[in-house]
Design an enzyme around this catalytic site. Structure first.
Site, PDB file in Angstrom:
ATOM      1  N   GLU A  77      40.587  34.356  33.610  1.00 58.07           N
ATOM      2  CA  GLU A  77      39.882  35.394  32.846  1.00 58.07           C
ATOM      3  C   GLU A  77      40.359  36.728  33.388  1.00 58.07           C
ATOM      4  O   GLU A  77      39.969  37.137  34.480  1.00 58.07           O
ATOM      5  CB  GLU A  77      38.370  35.247  33.039  1.00 58.07           C
ATOM      6  CG  GLU A  77      37.773  34.035  32.360  1.00 58.07           C
ATOM      7  CD  GLU A  77      37.785  34.152  30.847  1.00 58.07           C
ATOM      8  OE1 GLU A  77      37.653  35.267  30.327  1.00 58.07           O
ATOM      9  OE2 GLU A  77      37.954  33.118  30.186  1.00 58.07           O
ATOM     10  N   CYS A 109      35.612  43.998  31.982  1.00 61.71           N
ATOM     11  CA  CYS A 109      36.822  43.513  31.301  1.00 61.71           C
ATOM     12  C   CYS A 109      36.707  43.725  29.797  1.00 61.71           C
ATOM     13  O   CYS A 109      37.692  43.994  29.123  1.00 61.71           O
ATOM     14  CB  CYS A 109      37.047  42.047  31.614  1.00 61.71           C
ATOM     15  SG  CYS A 109      35.659  41.009  31.169  1.00 61.71           S
TER      16      CYS A 109
HETATM   17  P1  NAD Z   1      41.566  41.408  41.560  1.00 59.06           P
HETATM   18  O1  NAD Z   1      42.573  40.662  40.770  1.00 59.06           O
HETATM   19  O2  NAD Z   1      42.041  42.433  42.500  1.00 59.06           O
HETATM   20  O3  NAD Z   1      40.707  40.384  42.443  1.00 59.06           O
HETATM   21  C1  NAD Z   1      40.025  39.306  41.828  1.00 59.06           C
HETATM   22  C2  NAD Z   1      39.808  38.239  42.892  1.00 59.06           C
HETATM   23  O4  NAD Z   1      41.061  37.665  43.227  1.00 59.06           O
HETATM   24  C3  NAD Z   1      39.218  38.771  44.201  1.00 59.06           C
HETATM   25  O5  NAD Z   1      38.296  37.851  44.704  1.00 59.06           O
HETATM   26  C4  NAD Z   1      40.440  38.845  45.113  1.00 59.06           C
HETATM   27  O6  NAD Z   1      40.093  38.740  46.483  1.00 59.06           O
HETATM   28  C5  NAD Z   1      41.215  37.629  44.633  1.00 59.06           C
HETATM   29  N1  NAD Z   1      42.645  37.632  44.927  1.00 59.06           N
HETATM   30  C6  NAD Z   1      43.463  38.696  45.043  1.00 59.06           C
HETATM   31  N2  NAD Z   1      44.718  38.274  45.292  1.00 59.06           N
HETATM   32  C7  NAD Z   1      44.693  36.925  45.332  1.00 59.06           C
HETATM   33  C8  NAD Z   1      45.680  35.921  45.563  1.00 59.06           C
HETATM   34  N3  NAD Z   1      46.958  36.219  45.791  1.00 59.06           N
HETATM   35  N4  NAD Z   1      45.300  34.619  45.525  1.00 59.06           N
HETATM   36  C9  NAD Z   1      44.021  34.292  45.282  1.00 59.06           C
HETATM   37  N5  NAD Z   1      43.040  35.205  45.071  1.00 59.06           N
HETATM   38  C10 NAD Z   1      43.378  36.504  45.096  1.00 59.06           C
HETATM   39  O7  NAD Z   1      40.521  41.997  40.515  1.00 59.06           O
HETATM   40  P2  NAD Z   1      39.221  42.884  40.793  1.00 59.06           P
HETATM   41  O8  NAD Z   1      39.681  44.263  41.088  1.00 59.06           O
HETATM   42  O9  NAD Z   1      38.320  42.209  41.767  1.00 59.06           O
HETATM   43  O10 NAD Z   1      38.523  42.823  39.355  1.00 59.06           O
HETATM   44  C11 NAD Z   1      38.891  43.629  38.301  1.00 59.06           C
HETATM   45  C12 NAD Z   1      39.775  42.888  37.310  1.00 59.06           C
HETATM   46  O11 NAD Z   1      39.135  41.711  36.865  1.00 59.06           O
HETATM   47  C13 NAD Z   1      40.014  43.721  36.056  1.00 59.06           C
HETATM   48  O12 NAD Z   1      41.348  43.614  35.632  1.00 59.06           O
HETATM   49  C14 NAD Z   1      39.074  43.093  35.034  1.00 59.06           C
HETATM   50  O13 NAD Z   1      39.426  43.287  33.691  1.00 59.06           O
HETATM   51  C15 NAD Z   1      39.140  41.651  35.434  1.00 59.06           C
HETATM   52  N6  NAD Z   1      37.965  40.950  34.916  1.00 59.06           N
HETATM   53  C16 NAD Z   1      38.108  40.041  33.896  1.00 59.06           C
HETATM   54  C17 NAD Z   1      36.984  39.411  33.345  1.00 59.06           C
HETATM   55  C18 NAD Z   1      37.110  38.419  32.227  1.00 59.06           C
HETATM   56  O14 NAD Z   1      36.152  37.712  31.973  1.00 59.06           O
HETATM   57  N7  NAD Z   1      38.237  38.330  31.550  1.00 59.06           N
HETATM   58  C19 NAD Z   1      35.719  39.717  33.855  1.00 59.06           C
HETATM   59  C20 NAD Z   1      35.606  40.643  34.888  1.00 59.06           C
HETATM   60  C21 NAD Z   1      36.736  41.245  35.420  1.00 59.06           C
END
Ligand code: NAD
Length: 485
Positions: A252, A286
Protein backbone atom coordinates in the site's frame (compact mmCIF):
# COMPACT_ATOMS: atom_id res chain seq x y z
CA UNK A 1 14.54 17.31 27.89
CA UNK A 2 13.41 14.16 29.69
CA UNK A 3 12.37 13.35 33.23
CA UNK A 4 13.17 10.37 35.43
CA UNK A 5 9.59 9.23 34.87
CA UNK A 6 10.15 8.86 31.13
CA UNK A 7 8.46 5.59 30.09
CA UNK A 8 10.43 2.91 28.26
CA UNK A 9 8.93 1.00 25.29
CA UNK A 10 9.92 -2.60 24.64
CA UNK A 11 9.47 -5.37 22.10
CA UNK A 12 6.89 -8.08 22.70
CA UNK A 13 8.28 -11.42 21.52
CA UNK A 14 7.06 -14.94 22.31
CA UNK A 15 4.63 -13.78 24.98
CA UNK A 16 7.02 -11.48 26.88
CA UNK A 17 8.06 -7.82 26.91
CA UNK A 18 11.79 -7.57 26.26
CA UNK A 19 14.55 -5.18 25.20
CA UNK A 20 16.53 -5.52 21.99
CA UNK A 21 19.40 -8.01 22.38
CA UNK A 22 21.88 -5.20 21.70
CA UNK A 23 20.56 -3.21 24.67
CA UNK A 24 20.39 -0.11 22.45
CA UNK A 25 17.61 2.41 22.77
CA UNK A 26 16.55 5.70 21.18
CA UNK A 27 14.49 8.67 22.38
CA UNK A 28 10.98 9.39 21.10
CA UNK A 29 10.21 13.10 20.69
CA UNK A 30 6.92 14.95 20.38
CA UNK A 31 6.60 16.76 17.03
CA UNK A 32 4.54 19.51 18.66
CA UNK A 33 6.75 20.29 21.68
CA UNK A 34 10.15 18.65 21.06
CA UNK A 35 9.82 17.07 24.53
CA UNK A 36 11.12 13.53 25.04
CA UNK A 37 8.07 11.29 25.46
CA UNK A 38 9.80 7.93 26.02
CA UNK A 39 12.86 5.84 25.42
CA UNK A 40 12.38 3.06 22.89
CA UNK A 41 14.36 -0.15 22.53
CA UNK A 42 16.11 -0.30 19.17
CA UNK A 43 16.08 -3.76 17.63
CA UNK A 44 18.08 -5.25 14.81
CA UNK A 45 18.03 -8.42 12.73
CA UNK A 46 18.54 -10.86 15.59
CA UNK A 47 15.41 -9.58 17.38
CA UNK A 48 13.35 -10.00 14.21
CA UNK A 49 14.78 -13.52 13.78
CA UNK A 50 13.66 -14.42 17.31
CA UNK A 51 10.24 -12.96 16.63
CA UNK A 52 9.91 -15.00 13.42
CA UNK A 53 10.64 -18.24 15.31
CA UNK A 54 8.06 -17.26 17.95
CA UNK A 55 5.49 -16.34 15.30
CA UNK A 56 5.81 -19.80 13.72
CA UNK A 57 4.85 -21.34 17.08
CA UNK A 58 2.07 -18.81 17.50
CA UNK A 59 0.73 -19.59 14.04
CA UNK A 60 0.65 -23.32 14.76
CA UNK A 61 -1.48 -22.74 17.88
CA UNK A 62 -3.81 -20.26 16.17
CA UNK A 63 -4.26 -22.51 13.14
CA UNK A 64 -5.66 -25.28 15.34
CA UNK A 65 -8.34 -22.97 16.76
CA UNK A 66 -11.73 -22.61 15.10
CA UNK A 67 -12.62 -19.43 13.30
CA UNK A 68 -15.10 -18.77 16.12
CA UNK A 69 -12.33 -18.97 18.74
CA UNK A 70 -10.10 -16.57 16.80
CA UNK A 71 -13.07 -14.29 16.25
CA UNK A 72 -13.47 -14.13 20.00
CA UNK A 73 -9.76 -13.20 20.39
CA UNK A 74 -10.29 -10.28 18.00
CA UNK A 75 -13.29 -9.09 19.98
CA UNK A 76 -11.26 -9.29 23.19
CA UNK A 77 -8.57 -7.04 21.66
CA UNK A 78 -11.30 -4.57 20.68
CA UNK A 79 -12.65 -4.67 24.27
CA UNK A 80 -9.18 -3.89 25.66
CA UNK A 81 -8.82 -1.00 23.20
CA UNK A 82 -12.12 0.44 24.37
CA UNK A 83 -10.77 0.38 27.97
CA UNK A 84 -7.63 2.27 26.86
CA UNK A 85 -9.32 4.55 24.32
CA UNK A 86 -8.24 7.78 26.05
CA UNK A 87 -4.61 6.71 26.40
CA UNK A 88 -4.46 5.59 22.76
CA UNK A 89 -5.92 8.87 21.49
CA UNK A 90 -3.66 10.98 23.70
CA UNK A 91 -0.56 9.04 22.62
CA UNK A 92 -1.56 9.44 18.98
CA UNK A 93 -1.95 13.21 19.35
CA UNK A 94 1.29 13.59 21.31
CA UNK A 95 3.51 11.31 19.27
CA UNK A 96 2.10 11.56 15.73
CA UNK A 97 0.77 15.13 16.00
CA UNK A 98 -2.85 14.84 14.83
CA UNK A 99 -5.60 16.85 16.59
CA UNK A 100 -7.06 14.84 19.44
CA UNK A 101 -10.77 15.56 19.08
CA UNK A 102 -11.27 15.69 15.33
CA UNK A 103 -8.77 13.01 14.28
CA UNK A 104 -7.07 10.98 17.06
CA UNK A 105 -10.25 9.65 18.71
CA UNK A 106 -11.83 8.81 15.31
CA UNK A 107 -8.68 6.89 14.35
CA UNK A 108 -8.79 4.86 17.56
CA UNK A 109 -12.48 4.14 17.02
CA UNK A 110 -11.80 3.00 13.46
CA UNK A 111 -9.13 0.64 14.75
CA UNK A 112 -11.53 -0.81 17.35
CA UNK A 113 -14.07 -1.35 14.56
CA UNK A 114 -11.31 -3.02 12.52
CA UNK A 115 -10.89 -5.78 15.13
CA UNK A 116 -14.67 -6.19 15.41
CA UNK A 117 -15.08 -6.40 11.61
CA UNK A 118 -12.40 -9.08 11.35
CA UNK A 119 -14.08 -10.97 14.20
CA UNK A 120 -17.33 -10.93 12.30
CA UNK A 121 -16.05 -11.66 8.79
CA UNK A 122 -13.89 -14.64 9.65
CA UNK A 123 -16.92 -16.55 10.93
CA UNK A 124 -18.49 -16.46 7.47
CA UNK A 125 -15.34 -17.22 5.45
CA UNK A 126 -16.34 -19.99 3.07
CA UNK A 127 -14.53 -22.40 0.77
CA UNK A 128 -16.02 -24.12 -2.24
CA UNK A 129 -16.97 -27.50 -3.67
CA UNK A 130 -15.80 -27.85 -7.27
CA UNK A 131 -17.52 -30.36 -9.56
CA UNK A 132 -14.98 -32.91 -10.93
CA UNK A 133 -14.86 -34.13 -14.52
CA UNK A 134 -13.61 -37.59 -13.47
CA UNK A 135 -16.16 -40.06 -12.00
CA UNK A 136 -15.54 -40.87 -8.34
CA UNK A 137 -13.61 -37.71 -7.59
CA UNK A 138 -14.65 -34.97 -5.19
CA UNK A 139 -12.88 -31.61 -4.96
CA UNK A 140 -13.07 -28.95 -2.28
CA UNK A 141 -11.11 -25.77 -1.67
CA UNK A 142 -10.64 -24.12 1.69
CA UNK A 143 -8.86 -20.96 2.81
CA UNK A 144 -5.96 -21.37 5.24
CA UNK A 145 -3.62 -18.86 6.89
CA UNK A 146 -0.38 -18.17 5.03
CA UNK A 147 1.76 -18.96 8.11
CA UNK A 148 4.00 -16.21 9.48
CA UNK A 149 3.00 -12.79 8.18
CA UNK A 150 5.40 -9.82 8.31
CA UNK A 151 3.79 -6.41 8.74
CA UNK A 152 5.57 -3.07 8.25
CA UNK A 153 3.61 0.10 8.93
CA UNK A 154 4.11 3.89 8.56
CA UNK A 155 3.71 6.74 11.03
CA UNK A 156 0.76 8.67 9.57
CA UNK A 157 -2.03 6.43 10.98
CA UNK A 158 0.02 4.47 13.52
CA UNK A 159 -2.98 2.87 15.26
CA UNK A 160 -5.41 2.18 12.43
CA UNK A 161 -3.06 1.08 9.63
CA UNK A 162 -1.47 -1.67 11.77
CA UNK A 163 -4.95 -2.90 12.70
CA UNK A 164 -5.85 -3.17 9.00
CA UNK A 165 -3.27 -5.99 8.91
CA UNK A 166 -3.16 -7.31 12.49
CA UNK A 167 -6.88 -7.99 12.88
CA UNK A 168 -7.38 -10.06 9.70
CA UNK A 169 -4.06 -11.86 10.26
CA UNK A 170 -5.12 -12.88 13.77
CA UNK A 171 -8.65 -13.78 12.66
CA UNK A 172 -7.29 -16.00 9.89
CA UNK A 173 -4.66 -17.73 12.07
CA UNK A 174 -1.37 -16.21 10.93
CA UNK A 175 1.46 -15.69 13.39
CA UNK A 176 2.62 -12.09 13.04
CA UNK A 177 5.87 -10.14 13.27
CA UNK A 178 5.08 -6.44 13.23
CA UNK A 179 7.75 -3.76 12.71
CA UNK A 180 6.14 -0.30 13.01
CA UNK A 181 7.66 3.01 11.99
CA UNK A 182 10.30 3.89 14.62
CA UNK A 183 8.88 7.41 14.94
CA UNK A 184 5.54 6.13 16.26
CA UNK A 185 6.87 3.32 18.44
CA UNK A 186 4.93 4.49 21.52
CA UNK A 187 1.63 4.24 19.65
CA UNK A 188 2.66 0.73 18.60
CA UNK A 189 3.57 -0.32 22.13
CA UNK A 190 0.30 1.09 23.54
CA UNK A 191 -1.69 -0.83 20.91
CA UNK A 192 0.36 -3.93 21.72
CA UNK A 193 -0.63 -3.55 25.40
CA UNK A 194 -4.26 -3.98 24.35
CA UNK A 195 -3.38 -7.08 22.33
CA UNK A 196 -1.40 -8.55 25.24
CA UNK A 197 -4.25 -7.89 27.68
CA UNK A 198 -6.59 -9.86 25.40
CA UNK A 199 -4.62 -13.02 26.25
CA UNK A 200 -3.44 -14.34 22.89
CA UNK A 201 -1.32 -17.50 22.63
CA UNK A 202 2.43 -16.82 23.00
CA UNK A 203 3.97 -15.85 19.67
CA UNK A 204 0.66 -15.03 17.98
CA UNK A 205 1.56 -11.35 17.52
CA UNK A 206 5.15 -10.15 18.03
CA UNK A 207 6.19 -6.50 18.09
CA UNK A 208 9.73 -5.56 17.07
CA UNK A 209 10.69 -1.90 17.53
CA UNK A 210 13.57 -0.91 15.28
CA UNK A 211 14.67 0.56 11.95
CA UNK A 212 12.97 -0.64 8.79
CA UNK A 213 16.29 -1.06 6.99
CA UNK A 214 17.46 -3.74 9.48
CA UNK A 215 14.66 -5.07 11.74
CA UNK A 216 12.10 -4.62 8.93
CA UNK A 217 14.31 -5.92 6.15
CA UNK A 218 14.95 -9.11 8.13
CA UNK A 219 11.20 -9.74 8.32
CA UNK A 220 10.85 -9.12 4.58
CA UNK A 221 13.80 -11.23 3.43
CA UNK A 222 13.91 -14.05 6.01
CA UNK A 223 12.59 -17.34 4.55
CA UNK A 224 10.64 -17.85 7.81
CA UNK A 225 8.00 -15.30 6.80
CA UNK A 226 5.37 -16.44 4.31
CA UNK A 227 3.60 -13.20 3.44
CA UNK A 228 4.44 -9.49 3.69
CA UNK A 229 2.25 -6.45 4.15
CA UNK A 230 3.83 -3.00 3.79
CA UNK A 231 2.21 0.40 3.93
CA UNK A 232 4.77 3.04 3.05
CA UNK A 233 6.35 5.09 0.32
CA UNK A 234 6.80 3.91 -3.28
CA UNK A 235 10.58 3.94 -2.74
CA UNK A 236 10.35 1.54 0.21
CA UNK A 237 7.79 -0.52 -1.73
CA UNK A 238 10.29 -1.15 -4.52
CA UNK A 239 13.01 -2.27 -2.09
CA UNK A 240 10.61 -4.53 -0.17
CA UNK A 241 9.29 -6.07 -3.40
CA UNK A 242 12.85 -7.02 -4.36
CA UNK A 243 13.99 -8.17 -0.92
CA UNK A 244 10.92 -10.34 -0.43
CA UNK A 245 10.69 -11.50 -4.04
CA UNK A 246 8.52 -14.56 -4.44
CA UNK A 247 6.47 -14.05 -1.26
CA UNK A 248 2.81 -13.07 -1.40
CA UNK A 249 2.89 -9.33 -0.87
CA UNK A 250 0.47 -6.53 -0.18
CA UNK A 251 1.98 -3.11 -0.92
CA UNK A 252 0.00 0.00 0.00
CA UNK A 253 2.05 2.92 -1.28
CA UNK A 254 1.78 6.60 -2.07
CA UNK A 255 -0.81 8.69 -3.87
CA UNK A 256 -1.22 12.20 -5.25
CA UNK A 257 -4.89 11.89 -6.04
CA UNK A 258 -6.51 14.65 -8.06
CA UNK A 259 -9.95 15.99 -7.22
CA UNK A 260 -11.50 16.87 -10.58
CA UNK A 261 -14.17 19.57 -10.73
CA UNK A 262 -16.21 19.28 -13.94
CA UNK A 263 -18.16 22.23 -15.34
CA UNK A 264 -21.54 21.13 -13.99
CA UNK A 265 -20.29 20.29 -10.46
CA UNK A 266 -21.74 21.55 -7.21
CA UNK A 267 -18.68 23.79 -6.89
CA UNK A 268 -19.09 24.68 -3.21
CA UNK A 269 -19.35 21.01 -2.27
CA UNK A 270 -16.35 20.14 -4.45
CA UNK A 271 -14.14 22.91 -3.05
CA UNK A 272 -14.99 22.04 0.57
CA UNK A 273 -14.27 18.35 -0.08
CA UNK A 274 -10.95 19.27 -1.68
CA UNK A 275 -9.99 21.46 1.26
CA UNK A 276 -10.89 18.71 3.72
CA UNK A 277 -8.72 16.28 1.73
CA UNK A 278 -5.79 18.72 1.60
CA UNK A 279 -5.56 19.49 5.32
CA UNK A 280 -6.82 16.30 7.06
CA UNK A 281 -3.85 15.01 9.12
CA UNK A 282 -1.95 18.06 7.78
CA UNK A 283 -1.98 16.47 4.33
CA UNK A 284 -0.06 13.39 5.52
CA UNK A 285 -2.53 10.89 4.09
CA UNK A 286 -1.99 8.51 1.16
CA UNK A 287 -5.54 9.29 -0.02
CA UNK A 288 -5.14 13.05 0.59
CA UNK A 289 -6.26 15.36 -2.16
CA UNK A 290 -2.96 15.92 -3.93
CA UNK A 291 -4.23 18.60 -6.34
CA UNK A 292 -7.42 20.07 -7.77
CA UNK A 293 -7.99 19.97 -11.52
CA UNK A 294 -10.57 22.58 -12.47
CA UNK A 295 -11.77 24.37 -15.60
CA UNK A 296 -11.37 28.13 -15.95
CA UNK A 297 -15.16 28.49 -15.50
CA UNK A 298 -15.04 27.37 -11.84
CA UNK A 299 -11.49 28.37 -10.87
CA UNK A 300 -12.28 31.58 -8.95
CA UNK A 301 -14.97 30.02 -6.75
CA UNK A 302 -12.86 26.93 -6.01
CA UNK A 303 -9.80 29.05 -5.13
CA UNK A 304 -11.81 31.40 -2.89
CA UNK A 305 -13.50 28.60 -0.95
CA UNK A 306 -10.33 26.59 -0.40
CA UNK A 307 -8.50 29.72 0.76
CA UNK A 308 -11.30 30.55 3.22
CA UNK A 309 -11.20 26.97 4.56
CA UNK A 310 -7.40 27.13 4.96
CA UNK A 311 -7.58 30.47 6.77
CA UNK A 312 -10.20 29.13 9.20
CA UNK A 313 -8.16 26.14 10.36
CA UNK A 314 -6.97 26.25 13.97
CA UNK A 315 -3.34 25.16 13.78
CA UNK A 316 -2.16 24.53 17.30
CA UNK A 317 -1.32 22.03 20.05
CA UNK A 318 -2.79 18.65 18.97
CA UNK A 319 -3.90 17.99 22.55
CA UNK A 320 -6.25 21.02 22.54
CA UNK A 321 -9.83 20.10 21.64
CA UNK A 322 -10.24 23.21 19.46
CA UNK A 323 -7.25 22.37 17.24
CA UNK A 324 -8.12 21.28 13.71
CA UNK A 325 -4.58 20.89 12.32
CA UNK A 326 -1.40 19.90 14.14
CA UNK A 327 2.28 19.99 13.17
CA UNK A 328 3.89 17.92 10.43
CA UNK A 329 5.34 14.74 11.83
CA UNK A 330 8.96 15.28 10.85
CA UNK A 331 11.51 17.70 9.39
CA UNK A 332 11.63 15.75 6.12
CA UNK A 333 7.98 16.67 5.58
CA UNK A 334 8.74 20.36 6.12
CA UNK A 335 11.61 20.19 3.65
CA UNK A 336 9.60 18.48 0.90
CA UNK A 337 6.61 20.78 1.42
CA UNK A 338 8.83 23.87 1.21
CA UNK A 339 10.63 22.60 -1.89
CA UNK A 340 7.35 21.82 -3.65
CA UNK A 341 5.96 25.28 -2.87
CA UNK A 342 9.13 27.06 -4.03
CA UNK A 343 9.22 25.02 -7.24
CA UNK A 344 5.55 25.82 -8.00
CA UNK A 345 6.08 29.54 -7.37
CA UNK A 346 9.15 29.55 -9.61
CA UNK A 347 7.04 27.96 -12.33
CA UNK A 348 4.42 30.71 -12.11
CA UNK A 349 1.93 29.67 -9.40
CA UNK A 350 0.13 32.31 -7.28
CA UNK A 351 0.51 32.09 -3.49
CA UNK A 352 -3.06 32.53 -2.20
CA UNK A 353 -2.38 31.68 1.45
CA UNK A 354 0.35 30.34 3.79
CA UNK A 355 3.57 29.15 2.23
CA UNK A 356 5.74 29.21 5.34
CA UNK A 357 6.38 27.85 8.83
CA UNK A 358 4.06 29.16 11.54
CA UNK A 359 5.90 31.24 14.09
CA UNK A 360 5.21 31.16 17.84
CA UNK A 361 4.78 27.40 18.22
CA UNK A 362 6.68 25.06 20.56
CA UNK A 363 8.36 23.24 17.65
CA UNK A 364 9.43 24.16 14.14
CA UNK A 365 7.13 21.57 12.52
CA UNK A 366 4.00 23.71 12.29
CA UNK A 367 3.36 24.76 8.68
CA UNK A 368 0.73 27.26 7.58
CA UNK A 369 -2.11 25.74 5.53
CA UNK A 370 -1.14 26.79 2.03
CA UNK A 371 -3.08 27.45 -1.19
CA UNK A 372 -1.41 27.75 -4.60
CA UNK A 373 -3.42 28.98 -7.61
CA UNK A 374 -2.67 28.55 -11.31
CA UNK A 375 -0.13 25.79 -10.68
CA UNK A 376 1.60 24.63 -13.85
CA UNK A 377 1.30 21.04 -15.02
CA UNK A 378 5.06 20.51 -14.80
CA UNK A 379 5.32 21.70 -11.15
CA UNK A 380 6.70 19.01 -8.82
CA UNK A 381 3.66 19.42 -6.59
CA UNK A 382 1.42 18.30 -9.46
CA UNK A 383 3.61 15.32 -10.27
CA UNK A 384 4.85 14.02 -6.92
CA UNK A 385 3.22 13.32 -3.52
CA UNK A 386 3.87 16.27 -1.15
CA UNK A 387 2.53 14.82 2.15
CA UNK A 388 2.03 18.30 3.57
CA UNK A 389 -0.79 20.88 3.99
CA UNK A 390 -0.74 22.45 0.52
CA UNK A 391 -3.61 22.88 -1.94
CA UNK A 392 -2.34 23.20 -5.53
CA UNK A 393 -4.99 24.22 -8.07
CA UNK A 394 -4.29 23.41 -11.72
CA UNK A 395 -6.50 25.18 -14.27
CA UNK A 396 -7.61 23.83 -17.66
CA UNK A 397 -9.42 25.85 -20.32
CA UNK A 398 -12.13 23.20 -20.69
CA UNK A 399 -12.96 19.59 -19.79
CA UNK A 400 -11.27 18.07 -22.84
CA UNK A 401 -8.08 16.36 -21.74
CA UNK A 402 -8.89 16.32 -17.99
CA UNK A 403 -9.18 12.54 -17.89
CA UNK A 404 -5.92 12.17 -19.78
CA UNK A 405 -4.20 14.70 -17.49
CA UNK A 406 -5.31 12.77 -14.42
CA UNK A 407 -4.16 9.46 -15.89
CA UNK A 408 -0.71 10.76 -16.82
CA UNK A 409 0.28 10.76 -13.12
CA UNK A 410 2.60 8.05 -11.85
CA UNK A 411 0.31 7.41 -8.84
CA UNK A 412 -3.14 5.82 -8.99
CA UNK A 413 -4.58 5.40 -5.50
CA UNK A 414 -7.60 7.61 -4.69
CA UNK A 415 -9.32 10.14 -6.94
CA UNK A 416 -12.46 12.30 -6.80
CA UNK A 417 -14.72 13.59 -9.52
CA UNK A 418 -17.40 16.22 -8.94
CA UNK A 419 -20.21 16.25 -11.48
CA UNK A 420 -24.01 16.07 -11.54
CA UNK A 421 -24.00 14.29 -14.89
CA UNK A 422 -24.42 10.52 -14.66
CA UNK A 423 -22.77 9.80 -17.99
CA UNK A 424 -19.68 11.83 -17.06
CA UNK A 425 -19.58 10.17 -13.64
CA UNK A 426 -19.38 6.77 -15.33
CA UNK A 427 -16.94 7.97 -17.98
CA UNK A 428 -14.50 9.20 -15.32
CA UNK A 429 -15.31 6.49 -12.77
CA UNK A 430 -14.50 3.74 -15.25
CA UNK A 431 -11.75 5.59 -17.13
CA UNK A 432 -9.55 6.85 -14.27
CA UNK A 433 -6.48 4.72 -13.55
CA UNK A 434 -6.97 4.73 -9.79
CA UNK A 435 -7.78 1.99 -7.26
CA UNK A 436 -10.56 4.14 -5.79
CA UNK A 437 -12.69 6.76 -7.56
CA UNK A 438 -15.10 8.72 -5.37
CA UNK A 439 -17.85 10.50 -7.29
CA UNK A 440 -18.97 13.57 -5.33
CA UNK A 441 -17.00 12.63 -2.18
CA UNK A 442 -13.50 13.61 -0.99
CA UNK A 443 -10.50 11.58 -2.19
CA UNK A 444 -10.07 10.26 1.35
CA UNK A 445 -13.63 8.91 1.68
CA UNK A 446 -13.21 5.22 2.56
CA UNK A 447 -14.78 2.66 4.88
CA UNK A 448 -12.87 -0.16 6.55
CA UNK A 449 -14.51 -2.95 4.55
CA UNK A 450 -14.17 -1.33 1.10
CA UNK A 451 -11.36 -2.64 -1.16
CA UNK A 452 -8.55 -0.05 -1.27
CA UNK A 453 -5.20 -0.06 -3.10
CA UNK A 454 -3.19 1.08 -6.10
CA UNK A 455 -4.09 0.68 -9.77
CA UNK A 456 -1.96 -1.63 -11.87
CA UNK A 457 0.83 0.08 -13.79
CA UNK A 458 1.20 2.87 -11.23
CA UNK A 459 3.50 3.43 -8.23
CA UNK A 460 0.74 3.11 -5.61
CA UNK A 461 1.16 -0.56 -4.75
CA UNK A 462 -0.38 -3.97 -5.36
CA UNK A 463 -3.24 -5.82 -3.67
CA UNK A 464 -6.24 -4.57 -1.74
CA UNK A 465 -6.77 -3.96 1.95
CA UNK A 466 -10.29 -3.75 3.38
CA UNK A 467 -12.85 -6.33 4.42
CA UNK A 468 -13.01 -9.63 2.58
CA UNK A 469 -10.23 -8.53 0.19
CA UNK A 470 -7.87 -8.37 3.13
CA UNK A 471 -8.90 -11.76 4.51
CA UNK A 472 -8.17 -13.16 1.05
CA UNK A 473 -4.73 -11.48 1.04
CA UNK A 474 -3.67 -13.07 4.34
CA UNK A 475 -4.96 -16.53 3.49
CA UNK A 476 -4.25 -19.03 0.72
CA UNK A 477 -6.52 -21.41 -1.14
CA UNK A 478 -5.91 -25.08 -0.40
CA UNK A 479 -7.48 -27.57 -2.79
CA UNK A 480 -8.18 -31.10 -1.53
CA UNK A 481 -9.32 -33.87 -3.83
CA UNK A 482 -10.93 -37.18 -2.76
CA UNK A 483 -11.11 -40.42 -4.67
CA UNK A 484 -14.18 -42.29 -3.42
CA UNK A 485 -14.24 -45.19 -5.89
P1 NAD B 1 8.38 4.89 4.56
O1 NAD B 1 8.36 4.13 3.29
O2 NAD B 1 9.53 5.76 4.83
O3 NAD B 1 8.31 3.88 5.79
C1 NAD B 1 7.25 2.95 5.90
C2 NAD B 1 7.73 1.80 6.78
O4 NAD B 1 8.73 1.07 6.08
C3 NAD B 1 8.38 2.26 8.09
O5 NAD B 1 8.00 1.39 9.12
C4 NAD B 1 9.87 2.11 7.80
O6 NAD B 1 10.63 1.91 8.98
C5 NAD B 1 9.86 0.88 6.91
N1 NAD B 1 11.02 0.71 6.05
C6 NAD B 1 11.80 1.66 5.51
N2 NAD B 1 12.76 1.09 4.76
C7 NAD B 1 12.58 -0.25 4.81
C8 NAD B 1 13.26 -1.37 4.25
N3 NAD B 1 14.32 -1.23 3.45
N4 NAD B 1 12.79 -2.61 4.51
C9 NAD B 1 11.71 -2.78 5.30
N5 NAD B 1 11.04 -1.75 5.88
C10 NAD B 1 11.47 -0.50 5.63
O7 NAD B 1 7.00 5.69 4.62
P2 NAD B 1 6.47 6.67 5.77
O8 NAD B 1 7.19 7.96 5.61
O9 NAD B 1 6.49 6.00 7.09
O10 NAD B 1 4.95 6.83 5.32
C11 NAD B 1 4.53 7.70 4.33
C12 NAD B 1 4.29 6.97 3.02
O11 NAD B 1 3.36 5.92 3.20
C13 NAD B 1 3.65 7.90 1.99
O12 NAD B 1 4.20 7.70 0.72
C14 NAD B 1 2.18 7.48 2.00
O13 NAD B 1 1.46 7.77 0.84
C15 NAD B 1 2.31 6.01 2.24
N6 NAD B 1 1.05 5.49 2.76
C16 NAD B 1 0.26 4.67 1.98
C17 NAD B 1 -0.98 4.22 2.45
C18 NAD B 1 -1.86 3.34 1.61
O14 NAD B 1 -2.78 2.77 2.16
N7 NAD B 1 -1.62 3.21 0.32
C19 NAD B 1 -1.40 4.60 3.73
C20 NAD B 1 -0.58 5.43 4.49
C21 NAD B 1 0.64 5.85 4.01
Amino acid sequence: MSTSNTPHMQNFIDGAWCDARSGKSVKAKSPSTNLILATVTSSDRVDSQNAIVAAQKGHEILAKMTNWERSSLCNRVADEMVKRRDLLAQTLAEEQGKPIASEAYPEVDAAIAGFRNAAEMVKWMEGSVIPAETPGKRVISIRQPRGVYGIITPWNFPINIPVEYLAPCLAAGNGVVWVPSPSTAICAARLMECIVAAGLPDGAINLVLGPGQSAGDEVVSNPGTHGIGLTGSPQTGKIVAQRGAGKPMLLELGGNGPLIVLDDADVAKAADAAAFGFYFNAGQVCAATGRVLVTRKNYDEVAERITAYANNLVVNDPLANSTTMGPLHNAGGILKTTQHIEDALTKGADLLSGGKLLAGQKSDLFFAPTVLGNVSEDALINIDETFGPVAPIVVYEDEAGLLQAANSASQGLATSVYTQNLAKAFQFGEGLQSGLVNINSPTCYWELHIPFGGAAGKDSGVGRIGGISMLNEVTQVKTITFDIT
